[in-house]
Design a protein around this motif. Sequence first.
Motif, PDB file in Angstrom:
ATOM      1  N   UNK A   5       0.831  -1.197   0.000  1.00 48.50           N
ATOM      2  CA  UNK A   5       0.000   0.000   0.000  1.00 48.50           C
ATOM      3  C   UNK A   5       0.867   1.250   0.000  1.00 48.50           C
ATOM      4  N   UNK A   6       1.926   1.235   0.788  1.00 47.28           N
ATOM      5  CA  UNK A   6       2.834   2.384   0.879  1.00 47.28           C
ATOM      6  C   UNK A   6       3.353   2.765  -0.510  1.00 47.28           C
ATOM      7  N   UNK A   7       3.861   1.793  -1.244  1.00 50.81           N
ATOM      8  CA  UNK A   7       4.415   2.085  -2.563  1.00 50.81           C
ATOM      9  C   UNK A   7       3.323   2.538  -3.543  1.00 50.81           C
ATOM     10  N   UNK A  29       5.046   9.340   3.678  1.00 48.88           N
ATOM     11  CA  UNK A  29       6.423   9.259   3.206  1.00 48.88           C
ATOM     12  C   UNK A  29       7.413   9.726   4.277  1.00 48.88           C
ATOM     13  N   UNK A  30       7.043  10.759   5.009  1.00 49.00           N
ATOM     14  CA  UNK A  30       7.931  11.327   6.022  1.00 49.00           C
ATOM     15  C   UNK A  30       7.869  10.594   7.365  1.00 49.00           C
ATOM     16  N   UNK A  31       6.956   9.651   7.499  1.00 50.39           N
ATOM     17  CA  UNK A  31       6.800   8.875   8.727  1.00 50.39           C
ATOM     18  C   UNK A  31       7.710   7.645   8.665  1.00 50.39           C
ATOM     19  N   UNK A  32       8.827   7.711   9.362  1.00 50.45           N
ATOM     20  CA  UNK A  32       9.819   6.632   9.319  1.00 50.45           C
ATOM     21  C   UNK A  32       9.278   5.309   9.845  1.00 50.45           C
TER      22      UNK A  32
END
Length: 74
Positions: A5-7, A29-32
């Motif tokens: 899902x992230x990609x 994207x900025x959430x490591x």
Amino acid sequence: MDRSFYHFALRYRGGGRDDVKAIFAEKMFRDASFPKNEEDFDSLSRYIEDQADDDLRSTTFDELYAIYADLCSM
């Protein structure tokens, strides 16, 4: 679909300031600690709800995940 899902959601980065999907994607994207390899709705939804962040809205996640699920079922 061969990607998480992230990609999938990264495709929405770079949209306008009022584009809630773009805002979600940028925050994600900025959430490591975002679960980058996860595909499961319940796991992702739990993570989003636990974050309780204005930019990671559960309603936006639901919309994006519905699109993602449709693409995965093709």
